[in-house]
Design a protein around this motif. Structure first.
Motif, short mmCIF file in Angstrom:
data_model
loop_
_atom_site.label_atom_id
_atom_site.label_comp_id
_atom_site.label_asym_id
_atom_site.label_seq_id
_atom_site.Cartn_x
_atom_site.Cartn_y
_atom_site.Cartn_z
N ILE A 1 -49.99 -18.75 -15.48
CA ILE A 1 -49.17 -19.47 -14.51
C ILE A 1 -49.26 -18.67 -13.22
CG2 ILE A 1 -46.89 -20.41 -13.97
CD1 ILE A 1 -46.24 -20.35 -16.94
N LYS A 2 -50.10 -19.10 -12.30
CA LYS A 2 -50.48 -18.27 -11.17
C LYS A 2 -49.47 -18.25 -10.04
CE LYS A 2 -54.37 -16.87 -12.91
NZ LYS A 2 -54.48 -15.47 -13.38
N SER A 3 -48.88 -19.40 -9.74
CA SER A 3 -47.97 -19.49 -8.60
C SER A 3 -46.62 -18.85 -8.93
CB SER A 3 -47.77 -20.97 -8.24
OG SER A 3 -46.58 -21.17 -7.53
N ASP A 4 -46.12 -18.03 -8.01
CA ASP A 4 -44.80 -17.45 -8.22
C ASP A 4 -43.72 -18.52 -8.26
OD1 ASP A 4 -45.28 -14.66 -8.48
OD2 ASP A 4 -45.70 -14.54 -6.34
N ALA A 5 -43.88 -19.55 -7.41
CA ALA A 5 -42.88 -20.63 -7.40
C ALA A 5 -42.86 -21.37 -8.72
CB ALA A 5 -43.17 -21.59 -6.25
N GLN A 6 -44.05 -21.68 -9.25
CA GLN A 6 -44.09 -22.37 -10.54
C GLN A 6 -43.58 -21.47 -11.65
OE1 GLN A 6 -47.95 -23.35 -12.16
NE2 GLN A 6 -47.10 -24.91 -13.54
N THR A 7 -43.96 -20.20 -11.60
CA THR A 7 -43.49 -19.26 -12.61
C THR A 7 -41.97 -19.19 -12.61
OG1 THR A 7 -45.50 -17.92 -12.42
CG2 THR A 7 -43.57 -16.87 -13.40
N GLY B 1 -50.37 -11.67 -12.17
CA GLY B 1 -50.14 -12.02 -10.77
C GLY B 1 -48.89 -12.85 -10.55
N ASN B 2 -47.94 -12.83 -11.50
CA ASN B 2 -46.74 -13.66 -11.33
C ASN B 2 -45.45 -12.89 -11.60
OD1 ASN B 2 -46.77 -13.49 -14.15
ND2 ASN B 2 -47.61 -15.56 -14.41
N GLU B 3 -45.50 -11.56 -11.47
CA GLU B 3 -44.29 -10.77 -11.69
C GLU B 3 -43.19 -11.14 -10.68
OE1 GLU B 3 -45.72 -6.51 -13.50
OE2 GLU B 3 -46.34 -6.98 -11.45
N ARG B 4 -43.56 -11.45 -9.45
CA ARG B 4 -42.54 -11.83 -8.46
C ARG B 4 -41.78 -13.08 -8.90
NH1 ARG B 4 -46.67 -9.85 -5.14
NH2 ARG B 4 -46.00 -8.13 -3.78
N GLY B 5 -42.52 -14.06 -9.43
CA GLY B 5 -41.87 -15.28 -9.90
C GLY B 5 -40.93 -15.02 -11.06
N VAL B 6 -41.35 -14.17 -11.98
CA VAL B 6 -40.49 -13.81 -13.11
C VAL B 6 -39.22 -13.13 -12.60
CG1 VAL B 6 -40.26 -12.30 -15.12
CG2 VAL B 6 -42.35 -13.66 -14.81
N GLY B 7 -39.38 -12.17 -11.72
CA GLY B 7 -38.23 -11.45 -11.20
C GLY B 7 -37.26 -12.35 -10.45
N GLU B 8 -37.81 -13.28 -9.67
CA GLU B 8 -36.96 -14.19 -8.91
C GLU B 8 -36.12 -15.03 -9.86
OE1 GLU B 8 -35.21 -17.34 -6.92
OE2 GLU B 8 -36.84 -17.71 -8.33
N ALA B 9 -36.74 -15.53 -10.94
CA ALA B 9 -36.00 -16.35 -11.91
C ALA B 9 -34.93 -15.53 -12.62
CB ALA B 9 -36.97 -16.94 -12.93
N VAL B 10 -35.26 -14.32 -13.01
CA VAL B 10 -34.29 -13.47 -13.71
C VAL B 10 -33.09 -13.17 -12.81
CG1 VAL B 10 -33.95 -11.14 -14.64
CG2 VAL B 10 -35.97 -12.47 -15.30
N ARG B 11 -33.37 -12.92 -11.54
CA ARG B 11 -32.28 -12.57 -10.62
C ARG B 11 -31.41 -13.77 -10.27
NH1 ARG B 11 -36.63 -10.31 -8.00
NH2 ARG B 11 -36.35 -11.80 -6.27
N SER B 12 -31.97 -14.98 -10.29
CA SER B 12 -31.25 -16.15 -9.78
C SER B 12 -30.75 -17.10 -10.86
CB SER B 12 -32.16 -16.93 -8.83
OG SER B 12 -33.27 -17.49 -9.52
#
Length: 288
Positions: free
Chosen positions: A38-44, A66-77
């Motif tokens: 799942i490449k896109s941070d937004a999709q992740t 390449g999607n750690e930012r997306g994972v982190g954003e979801a966990v935080r929000s």
């Protein structure tokens, strides 16, 4: 049937909150979500939030994905307390070869935007760097910023090289594991030493495995899909599992595992499917 198979496992009342207890006492969800490819941070972020809303508490990523930012954003929000979630990432091979595991960890943490990590894994066994990389993980674990440490794609030969030199034993070994690749000797080796096995690609990338006649017929008897049979088999062999999907319906289906159990004959039939077939690289012969 595997010597470690347990027909009554896990407790059906716990569902996605069912946890394996690691050898340091920390707990790992038996069922988590993988986000490979799942490449896109937004999709992740959207996929991870969906999974968390459906009850998932374990999320598995890696620096390579390449999607750690997306994972982190979801966990935080997501609105779920951080301590109820279990986040895994992995150090990639180049950092191990350069003896820069600590630096790679800091980069992952910046991308994730988290204060601590639940599980940090060495992604592949890099010849000549396994011991030094592991010692870096031990140091990180002692700081308290990593609650559990482990390895991925380690075979018995790799453990035989590593274990004599560890101060902290690996808590997890994440491997390719599915009915066509059951690795019974490796599973036994890990389980008898208190190293929790976790399955990556448990559905073998949703290919021919899910059309296997044995699995389809077992599923039909329970009103379940072949995929659900495979994931239930993971649990009954005491292997944690992280099926990957970006489809909300599949994410829900992959979690619907706790209202049925495979009997001894069904477990034995699945055991007979083993053919040593990989969909990923061979940990004893890879070139990346």
């Amino acid at each position: 049937m595997s010597a470690h198979a347990d027909l009554a496992f896990p407790d059906s009342t716990a569902g996605l909150r069912a946890n394996a207890v690691l050898n340091n006492g920390y707990v790992l969800p038996w069922v988590g979500l993988g986000v490979f490819q799942i490449k896109s941070d937004a999709q992740t972020a959207a996929v991870v939030r969906t999974a968390i809303e459906q009850g998932y508490r374990g999320i598995d990523t890696a620096s390579l994905y390449g999607n750690e930012r997306g994972v982190g954003e979801a966990v935080r929000s997501c609105g779920v307390p951080r301590e109820e979630l279990f986040v895994t990432t992995k150090v990639w091979n180049d950092a191990m070869r350069a003896d820069k595991v600590a630096e790679a960890f800091e980069e992952s943490m910046r991308r994730l935007g988290l204060e601590y990590l639940d599980l940090y894994l060495l992604h592949w066994p890099i010849k000549g760097h396994m011991v030094s990389s592991w010692r870096a993980l031990e140091t990180l674990h002692r700081t308290g910023r990593v609650k559990a440490i482990g390895v991925s794609n380690y075979m018995i030969a790799h453990f035989e090289e590593l274990l004599p030199h560890v101060e902290i034993k690996p808590m997890v070994n994440q491997i390719e594991y599915h009915p066509y690749l059951q690795s019974p000797a490796l599973i036994d080796y890990c389980q008898t030493r208190g190293i929790q096995v976790q399955a990556w690609s448990p559905l073998m990338q949703a290919g021919a495995l899910l059309r296997d006649r044995t699995l389809v017929e077992i599923g039909a008897r329970h009103g379940k899909s072949a995929a659900q049979v495979v994931l239930r088999w993971d649990l009954q062999t005491r292997v944690a599992t992280i099926p990957k999907s970006a489809d909300p319906k599949r994410i829900a289906e992959n979690a619907d595992l706790f209202d049925f159990a495979l009997d001894a004959d069904e477990m034995a039939a699945i055991a007979r499917l083993d053919r040593g077939q990989r969909c990923g690289a061979d940990p004893l012969n890879f070139r990346f």
